[in-house]
Design a protein around this motif. Structure first.
Motif, short mmCIF file in Angstrom:
data_model
loop_
_atom_site.label_atom_id
_atom_site.label_comp_id
_atom_site.label_asym_id
_atom_site.label_seq_id
_atom_site.Cartn_x
_atom_site.Cartn_y
_atom_site.Cartn_z
N GLU A 1 -27.14 14.12 -34.06
CA GLU A 1 -27.35 12.91 -33.00
C GLU A 1 -25.91 12.99 -32.39
OE1 GLU A 1 -29.37 9.86 -30.81
OE2 GLU A 1 -29.90 11.85 -31.61
N VAL A 2 -24.65 13.06 -33.03
CA VAL A 2 -23.45 13.13 -32.37
C VAL A 2 -23.56 14.38 -31.32
CG1 VAL A 2 -21.06 13.49 -32.83
CG2 VAL A 2 -22.20 12.05 -34.35
N ASP A 3 -24.00 15.46 -32.04
CA ASP A 3 -24.09 16.89 -31.18
C ASP A 3 -24.85 16.60 -29.71
OD1 ASP A 3 -22.46 18.01 -33.12
OD2 ASP A 3 -24.30 19.04 -34.04
N TYR B 1 -17.86 12.38 -39.16
CA TYR B 1 -18.35 13.49 -38.12
C TYR B 1 -18.39 12.72 -36.74
CZ TYR B 1 -20.59 17.66 -35.98
OH TYR B 1 -21.03 18.61 -35.15
N ALA B 2 -17.55 13.17 -35.78
CA ALA B 2 -17.39 12.58 -34.42
C ALA B 2 -16.95 13.54 -33.50
CB ALA B 2 -16.37 11.47 -34.53
N SER B 3 -17.34 13.16 -32.13
CA SER B 3 -16.84 13.78 -30.93
C SER B 3 -16.18 12.66 -29.91
CB SER B 3 -17.99 14.42 -30.24
OG SER B 3 -18.76 13.64 -29.67
N PHE B 4 -15.39 12.56 -29.14
CA PHE B 4 -14.89 11.83 -28.04
C PHE B 4 -14.91 12.43 -26.91
CE2 PHE B 4 -12.67 11.27 -32.31
CZ PHE B 4 -12.53 9.78 -32.12
N VAL B 5 -15.39 11.82 -25.58
CA VAL B 5 -15.35 12.07 -24.33
C VAL B 5 -14.82 10.75 -23.63
CG1 VAL B 5 -17.44 13.39 -24.61
CG2 VAL B 5 -17.76 11.07 -24.20
N ASP C 1 -14.57 9.45 -19.20
CA ASP C 1 -15.16 9.39 -18.00
C ASP C 1 -13.99 9.66 -16.85
OD1 ASP C 1 -14.13 6.69 -17.69
OD2 ASP C 1 -16.12 6.10 -16.87
N ASP C 2 -14.36 9.61 -15.48
CA ASP C 2 -13.48 9.80 -14.69
C ASP C 2 -12.45 8.49 -14.50
OD1 ASP C 2 -14.51 11.98 -13.95
OD2 ASP C 2 -15.78 11.30 -12.32
N ASN C 3 -13.09 7.44 -15.21
CA ASN C 3 -12.06 6.21 -15.12
C ASN C 3 -11.07 6.06 -16.26
OD1 ASN C 3 -13.13 4.34 -12.75
ND2 ASN C 3 -14.85 5.16 -13.56
N GLY C 4 -11.14 6.95 -17.07
CA GLY C 4 -10.48 7.13 -18.21
C GLY C 4 -10.70 6.19 -19.29
N ILE C 5 -12.33 5.86 -19.44
CA ILE C 5 -12.85 5.08 -20.35
C ILE C 5 -13.37 6.17 -21.51
CG2 ILE C 5 -14.75 3.55 -20.87
CD1 ILE C 5 -12.63 2.24 -18.85
N ARG C 6 -12.94 5.96 -22.73
CA ARG C 6 -13.12 6.85 -23.58
C ARG C 6 -14.15 6.46 -24.62
NH1 ARG C 6 -8.07 9.89 -26.50
NH2 ARG C 6 -8.10 10.54 -24.29
N ILE C 7 -15.00 7.13 -24.96
CA ILE C 7 -16.19 6.61 -26.07
C ILE C 7 -16.25 7.63 -27.18
CG2 ILE C 7 -17.45 5.26 -24.56
CD1 ILE C 7 -19.56 7.46 -24.22
N GLU C 8 -16.50 7.16 -28.35
CA GLU C 8 -16.75 8.11 -29.39
C GLU C 8 -18.18 8.16 -29.96
OE1 GLU C 8 -15.11 8.27 -34.20
OE2 GLU C 8 -14.55 6.82 -32.72
N PHE C 9 -18.71 9.09 -30.52
CA PHE C 9 -20.04 9.18 -30.95
C PHE C 9 -19.54 9.71 -32.40
CE2 PHE C 9 -20.96 10.89 -26.71
CZ PHE C 9 -21.77 9.56 -26.22
N MET C 10 -19.86 8.54 -33.37
CA MET C 10 -19.68 8.94 -34.72
C MET C 10 -20.89 8.77 -35.83
SD MET C 10 -19.31 5.67 -35.99
CE MET C 10 -18.36 6.09 -37.29
N HIS C 11 -20.67 9.69 -36.99
CA HIS C 11 -21.76 9.43 -37.97
C HIS C 11 -20.73 9.27 -39.11
CE1 HIS C 11 -25.21 9.89 -40.47
NE2 HIS C 11 -24.44 10.88 -41.09
N ASN C 12 -20.93 8.20 -40.11
CA ASN C 12 -19.93 8.13 -41.37
C ASN C 12 -21.00 7.33 -42.21
OD1 ASN C 12 -18.07 7.66 -42.98
ND2 ASN C 12 -17.30 5.90 -42.08
N PRO C 13 -22.00 8.32 -42.97
CA PRO C 13 -22.85 7.83 -43.83
C PRO C 13 -22.09 7.44 -45.03
CG PRO C 13 -22.63 10.20 -43.94
CD PRO C 13 -21.75 9.90 -42.78
N LEU D 1 -14.50 3.07 -27.46
CA LEU D 1 -15.45 2.17 -28.19
C LEU D 1 -16.45 3.37 -28.74
CD1 LEU D 1 -17.44 -0.12 -28.32
CD2 LEU D 1 -18.66 0.70 -25.94
N ALA D 2 -16.74 3.24 -30.07
CA ALA D 2 -17.55 4.18 -30.73
C ALA D 2 -18.80 3.60 -31.02
CB ALA D 2 -16.56 4.24 -32.41
N PHE D 3 -19.51 4.40 -30.91
CA PHE D 3 -21.12 4.37 -31.18
C PHE D 3 -21.58 5.11 -32.50
CE2 PHE D 3 -21.01 3.94 -26.49
CZ PHE D 3 -21.61 2.80 -26.24
#
Length: 145
Positions: free
Chosen positions: A87-89, A117-121, A123-135, A78-80
């Motif tokens: 803000e991504v940082d 510009y983005a990062s991916f993390v 959690d312990d359940n294998g749920i992956r999220i992305e923080f992204m900035h795409n102006p 899921l990308a935010f």
């Protein structure tokens, strides 16, 4: 000309987790940093935005069925979308501080475009999220009519 009501991209998203208290500890700081408000329920927890978009964590019906494996059928990520690279940082640091594992550090992704510009993390359940900035691409003066 009649205006069309703005409808959220999604109303709610339910995520099943193996260990609800652990998942809450990982999600709570991230969702609070994104501006979500937490609501506890009898068998789960949810976070809402001002526009009423909701993310819900629920315990697995069968214990020990996780974690989710990235790349298998089901959740991908899921990308935010956020307002700046800073803000991504910041959100990446919040997530890592809450125990999320780094999948990809914040960086540019020129394979998508020169502004992404983005990062991916994860959690312990294998749920992956992305923080992204795409102006949006700035329009050149010749493109403005």
């Amino acid at each position: 000309m009649r205006k069309t009501a703005v409808v959220p991209v999604f109303d709610h998203l339910g995520v099943t987790v193996d260990d609800l208290p652990s998942a809450i500890a990982q999600f709570a700081p991230v969702l609070a940093a994104l501006g979500f408000t937490r609501y506890d329920a009898e068998n789960g927890v949810s976070w809402h935005t001002e526009g009423e978009t909701e993310l819900i964590l629920l315990p697995a019906r069968e214990a020990g069925t996780g974690p989710h494996r990235h790349g298998q059928v089901g959740w991908q990520h899921l990308a935010f979308a956020v307002g700046s690279r800073a803000e991504v940082d910041r959100l990446h640091a919040v997530a890592v501080g809450a125990g999320w594992s780094v999948v990809r550090e914040p960086k540019l992704y020129p394979r998508f475009n020169d502004r992404y510009y983005a990062s991916f993390v994860e959690d312990d359940n294998g749920i992956r999220i992305e923080f992204m900035h795409n102006p949006p691409r700035e329009q050149s003066p010749q493109a403005v009519v």
